[in-house]
Every structure is written in structure tokens, then in C-alpha cells.
Enzyme design. Structure first.
Site, PDB file in Angstrom:
ATOM      1  N   HIS A  62       0.890  -1.448   0.151  1.00 53.13           N
ATOM      2  CA  HIS A  62      -0.036   0.056   0.201  1.00 53.13           C
ATOM      3  C   HIS A  62       0.837   1.246  -0.093  1.00 53.13           C
ATOM      4  O   HIS A  62       1.627   1.693   0.938  1.00 53.13           O
ATOM      5  CB  HIS A  62      -0.902  -0.080   1.183  1.00 53.13           C
ATOM      6  CG  HIS A  62      -1.864  -1.043   1.224  1.00 53.13           C
ATOM      7  ND1 HIS A  62      -3.154  -1.145   0.687  1.00 53.13           N
ATOM      8  CD2 HIS A  62      -1.644  -2.399   1.788  1.00 53.13           C
ATOM      9  CE1 HIS A  62      -3.587  -2.175   0.785  1.00 53.13           C
ATOM     10  NE2 HIS A  62      -3.017  -3.170   1.445  1.00 53.13           N
ATOM     11  N   ARG A  64      -0.297   4.189  -0.731  1.00 52.62           N
ATOM     12  CA  ARG A  64      -1.075   5.359  -0.279  1.00 52.62           C
ATOM     13  C   ARG A  64      -1.481   6.602  -1.181  1.00 52.62           C
ATOM     14  O   ARG A  64      -2.156   7.360  -0.809  1.00 52.62           O
ATOM     15  CB  ARG A  64      -0.815   5.869   0.977  1.00 52.62           C
ATOM     16  CG  ARG A  64      -0.359   4.750   2.178  1.00 52.62           C
ATOM     17  CD  ARG A  64      -1.943   3.963   2.690  1.00 52.62           C
ATOM     18  NE  ARG A  64      -1.583   3.101   3.540  1.00 52.62           N
ATOM     19  CZ  ARG A  64      -2.772   2.006   3.827  1.00 52.62           C
ATOM     20  NH1 ARG A  64      -3.527   1.784   2.990  1.00 52.62           N
ATOM     21  NH2 ARG A  64      -2.351   1.407   5.241  1.00 52.62           N
ATOM     22  N   ASN A  94      -6.646   1.037  -3.037  1.00 52.51           N
ATOM     23  CA  ASN A  94      -7.364   1.684  -1.863  1.00 52.51           C
ATOM     24  C   ASN A  94      -6.679   2.881  -1.263  1.00 52.51           C
ATOM     25  O   ASN A  94      -6.655   3.241  -0.407  1.00 52.51           O
ATOM     26  CB  ASN A  94      -7.574   0.695  -0.673  1.00 52.51           C
ATOM     27  CG  ASN A  94      -6.178   0.243   0.088  1.00 52.51           C
ATOM     28  OD1 ASN A  94      -5.362   0.198  -0.503  1.00 52.51           O
ATOM     29  ND2 ASN A  94      -6.692  -0.322   1.152  1.00 52.51           N
ATOM     30  N   HIS A 179      -8.912 -10.677  -1.761  1.00 51.62           N
ATOM     31  CA  HIS A 179      -8.629 -10.272  -0.129  1.00 51.62           C
ATOM     32  C   HIS A 179      -9.986 -11.089   0.297  1.00 51.62           C
ATOM     33  O   HIS A 179     -11.150 -10.739   0.051  1.00 51.62           O
ATOM     34  CB  HIS A 179      -8.717  -8.677   0.002  1.00 51.62           C
ATOM     35  CG  HIS A 179      -9.016  -8.518   1.452  1.00 51.62           C
ATOM     36  ND1 HIS A 179      -8.199  -7.835   2.152  1.00 51.62           N
ATOM     37  CD2 HIS A 179     -10.229  -8.589   2.270  1.00 51.62           C
ATOM     38  CE1 HIS A 179      -8.503  -7.554   3.427  1.00 51.62           C
ATOM     39  NE2 HIS A 179      -9.761  -7.846   3.503  1.00 51.62           N
ATOM     40  N   HIS A 232      -2.712 -12.831   1.421  1.00 54.57           N
ATOM     41  CA  HIS A 232      -2.411 -12.790   2.837  1.00 54.57           C
ATOM     42  C   HIS A 232      -3.189 -13.779   3.623  1.00 54.57           C
ATOM     43  O   HIS A 232      -4.047 -13.893   4.498  1.00 54.57           O
ATOM     44  CB  HIS A 232      -2.552 -11.575   3.629  1.00 54.57           C
ATOM     45  CG  HIS A 232      -4.030 -10.722   3.001  1.00 54.57           C
ATOM     46  ND1 HIS A 232      -5.182 -11.278   2.979  1.00 54.57           N
ATOM     47  CD2 HIS A 232      -4.020  -9.526   2.888  1.00 54.57           C
ATOM     48  CE1 HIS A 232      -6.033 -10.182   2.676  1.00 54.57           C
ATOM     49  NE2 HIS A 232      -5.305  -9.213   2.439  1.00 54.57           N
ATOM     50  N   ASP A 305       2.102  -6.939   2.437  1.00 56.37           N
ATOM     51  CA  ASP A 305       0.973  -6.229   2.975  1.00 56.37           C
ATOM     52  C   ASP A 305       1.384  -4.809   3.508  1.00 56.37           C
ATOM     53  O   ASP A 305       0.833  -4.374   4.353  1.00 56.37           O
ATOM     54  CB  ASP A 305       0.081  -6.843   3.634  1.00 56.37           C
ATOM     55  CG  ASP A 305      -1.336  -6.441   3.520  1.00 56.37           C
ATOM     56  OD1 ASP A 305      -1.648  -5.343   2.782  1.00 56.37           O
ATOM     57  OD2 ASP A 305      -2.338  -6.889   4.340  1.00 56.37           O
ATOM     58  N   HIS A 309       0.576   3.476   8.542  1.00 53.35           N
ATOM     59  CA  HIS A 309      -0.142   4.579   9.052  1.00 53.35           C
ATOM     60  C   HIS A 309       0.377   5.411   9.824  1.00 53.35           C
ATOM     61  O   HIS A 309       1.648   5.276  10.078  1.00 53.35           O
ATOM     62  CB  HIS A 309      -1.384   3.788   9.946  1.00 53.35           C
ATOM     63  CG  HIS A 309      -2.169   2.863   9.147  1.00 53.35           C
ATOM     64  ND1 HIS A 309      -3.298   3.050   8.326  1.00 53.35           N
ATOM     65  CD2 HIS A 309      -2.226   1.365   9.198  1.00 53.35           C
ATOM     66  CE1 HIS A 309      -3.944   2.283   7.697  1.00 53.35           C
ATOM     67  NE2 HIS A 309      -3.423   1.008   8.239  1.00 53.35           N
TER      68      HIS A 309
HETATM   69  O1  DOR Z   1      -4.124  -4.569   7.569  1.00 52.06           O
HETATM   70  C1  DOR Z   1      -4.550  -4.330   6.349  1.00 52.06           C
HETATM   71  N1  DOR Z   1      -4.329  -3.112   6.000  1.00 52.06           N
HETATM   72  N2  DOR Z   1      -5.224  -5.167   5.695  1.00 52.06           N
HETATM   73  C2  DOR Z   1      -6.034  -4.449   4.763  1.00 52.06           C
HETATM   74  O2  DOR Z   1      -6.805  -5.475   4.247  1.00 52.06           O
HETATM   75  C3  DOR Z   1      -5.677  -3.371   4.093  1.00 52.06           C
HETATM   76  C4  DOR Z   1      -4.534  -2.598   4.736  1.00 52.06           C
HETATM   77  C5  DOR Z   1      -4.282  -1.120   4.886  1.00 52.06           C
HETATM   78  O3  DOR Z   1      -4.987  -0.612   3.465  1.00 52.06           O
HETATM   79  O4  DOR Z   1      -4.249  -0.375   5.501  1.00 52.06           O
HETATM   80 ZN    ZN Z   2      -6.160  -7.428   2.249  1.00 56.06          ZN
HETATM   81 ZN    ZN Z   3      -3.352  -5.087   1.812  1.00 54.97          ZN
END
Ligand code: DOR
Ligand code: ZN
Ligand code: ZN
Length: 424
Positions: A62, A64, A94, A179, A232, A305, A309
Site C-alpha cells: 500500500h 497510499r 485503496n 482479499h 495474505h 501487505d 499508517h
Molecule cells: O491490515 C490491513 N491493512 N489489511 C488490509 O486489508 C488493508 C490494509 C490497509 O490498507 O491499511
Molecule cells: Zn487485504
Molecule cells: Zn493489503
């Protein structure tokens, strides 16, 4: 200018050899016991005592950007990637806006080219806005350069839409990355449902929530005879569903992450929100099954994965914290330490799961050290021991449950298309 890596231990697909490796342009030109560079036309790296490995290909990241640059952006994510020995990342859609159209795909490719560190391969959303309702313009996204589709972060609840997505994607030579999560069964769960969820009072999410969707997507894949990839995998039962599907010839590949083969939900008892991830880390039985799955080839790929954050998303009460682990800078050392040093996998087998198999899964090129292949290479000191410290992360996401873990395997150089993109 050529680049000559001398005196290293090369990790080829099936064996390790002591040899030199010569790069010309973006390709591996030659591998031989001794390569001389007489005319001063080479940069030389002395890799004595070091290992020369194929660059890691991380299918599940990700980044972001666009939209959540406070958590990560393509620049910081790419810097973190090359520091972790990752030469190619596939980034999940996402974002905000969701990567569900050719414009966002083009934007990501454009930014990645400007940053020019690792190779960035966008993944398009299966449905518009990842809302699970209307298929996105998969064909146009394919023309813009996506390498797969996924609604990662969510499952596509509607089986008919998932079926159409598999068929539509397959027409364009793309795979669905699934997923797998039955939201009704998760029902707000934040950790694995079991002894430790009872002990902590944190709401549990059962294995069945994951397994049912793995089984559904495999069932669709089998009936359509279309290849898919399961994201995952965290449950022993999910490993078993995939193993038996493979045994009857279903075209399914699967991935897992370091946290699923290293951690158990014993770590949640400290209520540290950096342990909160979706799917959740589970129990010893699951951890051992994930390792078994990696050993016997049921689980093809190790991915991160990588889910960075910001502090404010994590420094809140457990139930409100964001799901996710910042993992791209620790995955190689953790995998080497917990799979190779422990004797579960050979180093060649590890790199098959981190590099060769991911490349094959999505047809990405690279993935092995061989003459004529892309020069995506890392040089690592595997004897070097160090302690994971998130203060050293280049990722904006400092959210790791592995803080303070002692690991082996220090990446010293990361080379992408023949260019040094990271040097310790
Ligand atoms: O832990 C996760 N974080 N699982 C996910 O499926 C999405 C991901 C996120 O985008 O933060
Ligand atoms: Zn996922
Ligand atoms: Zn993911």
C-alpha cells in the site's frame, strides 16, 4: 558503463555459486567464476563475504498515494522498498481517489517514473470505488499499465460480480488478487477469535470469515477454469483449502506475510495497536501451517501487505486503531531469520518465494539471477545481526510489531535495471 559484482555468493534459482556477475545496461550480461574488466570500463563492487540475490518482488504493497500521503507516498514508499531490497512493488488500489480508472493508473506510473527508485506496478480496483457494486474499466486500466485487479482491504461480497470480474480480467490476461473476508462473520472483530480475544476482551474475528471467502473464490476459479491469486493467507484451514485445490489442478496461487509465520495472537495481550492487522495474526497452529504451506509450495509467495499508517491512526484505543503493519523494510531480514536461519527453507527456496514466484504469478519479469535477465539485484550481508528500530524506517509508517526483534540480513546495495538505487 558496466557494473561488475565480484567475489560474491550468487543465489541462483536452484543453487548458490561463488561467482562474478557483470551488468551491462539494464541486463545481466554474464555470470562466471572470474570476470575480468581490463579496460576500466566497469564500476566494480567487491562482494566478498556477501550474498548477491535477485531483487525482491513484493506483490502486495500500500503506497497510499494519491490521497493518503500523510501515511506514505510513492517517494517514501519507494525509498523504503529499495532499503528493504525490494526492486519491484505492486501497489494496491485503496487510495483516494481509488485506483479504479486509467487516469489514476497513469498518475501513479508518472509519479513512480519521477521518483525512479523501484519499479512500481499499479493494481486496479475490481469495482468502482471498491464499493463492490459495479465493475471498473478493467480494459482501459490494462492499457494504462495495471498488472492485476483487486479490491484489497475489502472482499467483493457479491459472488456474481466476483465471477464477472474474474472472467473480464482474464479476457485481458489479468488475475484477481483476492482479499478474502466475509464481513458479516468478521462483524467488527479486530483480532483473532480465540483464547486471547476472550482474555483481552477484544472482539474476535473467526478463521471461517477468511476461509469461506478463500473457498468461494477458489470455487469460482475452478468452475471458470481461470487463474486467481489469494492474498495474505493466515489460517491453517485456509492453507488446507488451497493445498487441496492445487492438488486437483485448480489454477490458484497464494501469498502470506512475515507476521503470519512469525507471530501469534499472544502479542495482542499488550494491547499494542501495531499488532492490529487484517487478517489478524492467529494461533501457533496457524503459524506452523503457514510455514508448512511455504515449504511444500501451497503458499507461493511471501509479500508484506506493507500498510503504513500515521501515528494518529495507531495511537488510539485498540478498537479504533487502523489495521496494518509497515513491513517493507523488515521483510527480507525477518524472512531470512525466521525461515532460513531456522532451517525451514534454503536460501534459494526463500528467494523463489520472495522473487521468482512473485514474478511468475503476475508475469513481471526479473525474479532470478540469470544471463539476459533484468539486472534487479541486491547485495546483502547475511551474517550481520541487528535490532529492528522503526526510527530508522524510511517509510512514513513506523507501525511495526517487530520493534526490538533481533534479525540477520542487512541489505547493502539495491540495484534496479542495472542502476544502484540504494547503498547503505
Ligand atoms: O491490515 C490491513 N491493512 N489489511 C488490509 O486489508 C488493508 C490494509 C490497509 O490498507 O491499511
Ligand atoms: Zn487485504
Ligand atoms: Zn493489503
Amino acid at each position: 558503463m558496466k557494473l561488475l559484482i565480484k567475489n560474491g555468493t550468487l543465489v541462483l534459482k536452484e543453487r548458490e555459486i561463488k561467482a562474478d556477475l557483470l551488468i551491462e545496461g539494464s541486463k545481466i550480461l554474464k555470470i562466471a567464476t572470474k570476470i575480468a574488466c581490463s579496460d576500466n570500463s566497469c564500476n566494480v563492487i567487491d562482494a566478498s563475504g556477501k550474498h548477491v540475490l535477485p531483487g525482491i518482488i513484493d506483490l502486495h504493497v500500500h503506497l497510499r498515494e494519491p490521497g493518503f500521503e500523510g501515511k506514505e507516498d510513492i517517494q517514501s514508499g519507494s525509498m523504503a522498498a529499495v532499503k528493504g531490497g525490494v526492486t519491484q512493488v505492486c501497489c494496491m488500489p485503496n487510495t483516494n481517489p481509488v485506483c479504479d480508472n486509467a487516469v489514476v493508473v497513469t498518475y501513479i506510473n508518472h509519479r513512480a517514473n519521477e521518483v525512479n527508485l523501484c519499479k512500481v506496478r499499479p493494481i486496479g480496483a475490481i469495482t468502482r470505488g471498491e464499493q463492490g457494486e459495479t465493475l471498473s474499466d478493467i480494459g482501459k486500466m490494462k492499457s494504462a499499465g495495471i498488472v492485476a485487479i483487486s479490491d484489497d482491504g475489502k472482499s467483493v461480497d457479491n459472488s456474481q460480480i466476483m465471477r464477472l470480474a474474474m472472467e473480464y480480467a482474464n479476457d485481458f490476461g489479468l488475475k484477481c488478487l483476492c482479499h478474502c473476508e466475509d464481513k458479516d462473520l468478521v462483524d467488527g472483530g479486530v483480532v483473532n477469535e480465540g483464547y486471547n480475544s476472550t482474555l483481552t476482551g477484544l472482539k474476535g474475528s473467526p478463521r471461517a470469515a477468511e476461509d469461506i471467502m478463500i473457498a468461494r473464490d477458489i470455487s469460482l476459479s475452478e468452475s471458470l477454469n481461470i487463474p486467481i491469486h489469494i492474498c495474505h493467507v493466515s489460517t491453517y484451514s485456509g492453507v488446507e483449502i488451497i493445498r487441496s485445490a492445487k492438488a486437483r489442478g485448480v489454477q490458484v496461487t497464494a501469498e502470506t506475510c512475515p507476521h503470519y509465520f512469525i507471530l501469534t495472537d499472544d502479542i495482542i495481550t499488550g494491547y499494542d495497536t501495531d499488532t492490529k492487522v487484517n487478517p489478524p495474526v492467529r494461533e501457533e497452529r496457524d503459524r506452523l501451517a503457514v510455514i508448512e504451506g511455504l515449504k511444500d509450495g501451497t503458499l507461493d509467495c511471501i509479500v508484506t501487505d506493507h500498510a503504513p499508517h500515521s501515528l494518529k491512526d495507531k495511537q488510539v484505543e485498540y478498537n479504533s486503531a487502523a489495521f496494518g503493519i509497515s513491513g517493507i523494510e523488515t521483510s527480507f531480514a525477518l524472512s531470512y531469520t525466521y525461515l532460513v536461519k531456522t532451517g525451514e527453507l534454503s536460501l534459494c527456496e526463500l528467494m523463489q518465494r520472495m522473487s521468482y514466484n512473485p514474478s511468475r504469478t503476475l508475469n513481471l519479469g526479473g525474479g532470478e539471477l540469470a544471463e539476459g535477465k533484468e539486472a534487479d539485484i541486491i547485495i546483502a550481508d547475511l551474517s550481520k545481526k541487528y535490532v529492528i528500530d522503526s526510527k530508522n524506517f524510511l517509510s512514513k509508517g513506523k507501525n511495526t510489531p517487530f520493534e526490538g526483534f533481533e534479525v540477520y540480513g542487512d541489505v547493502e546495495y539495491t540495484i534496479v535495471d542495472g542502476e544502484i538505487k540504494y547503498k547503505k
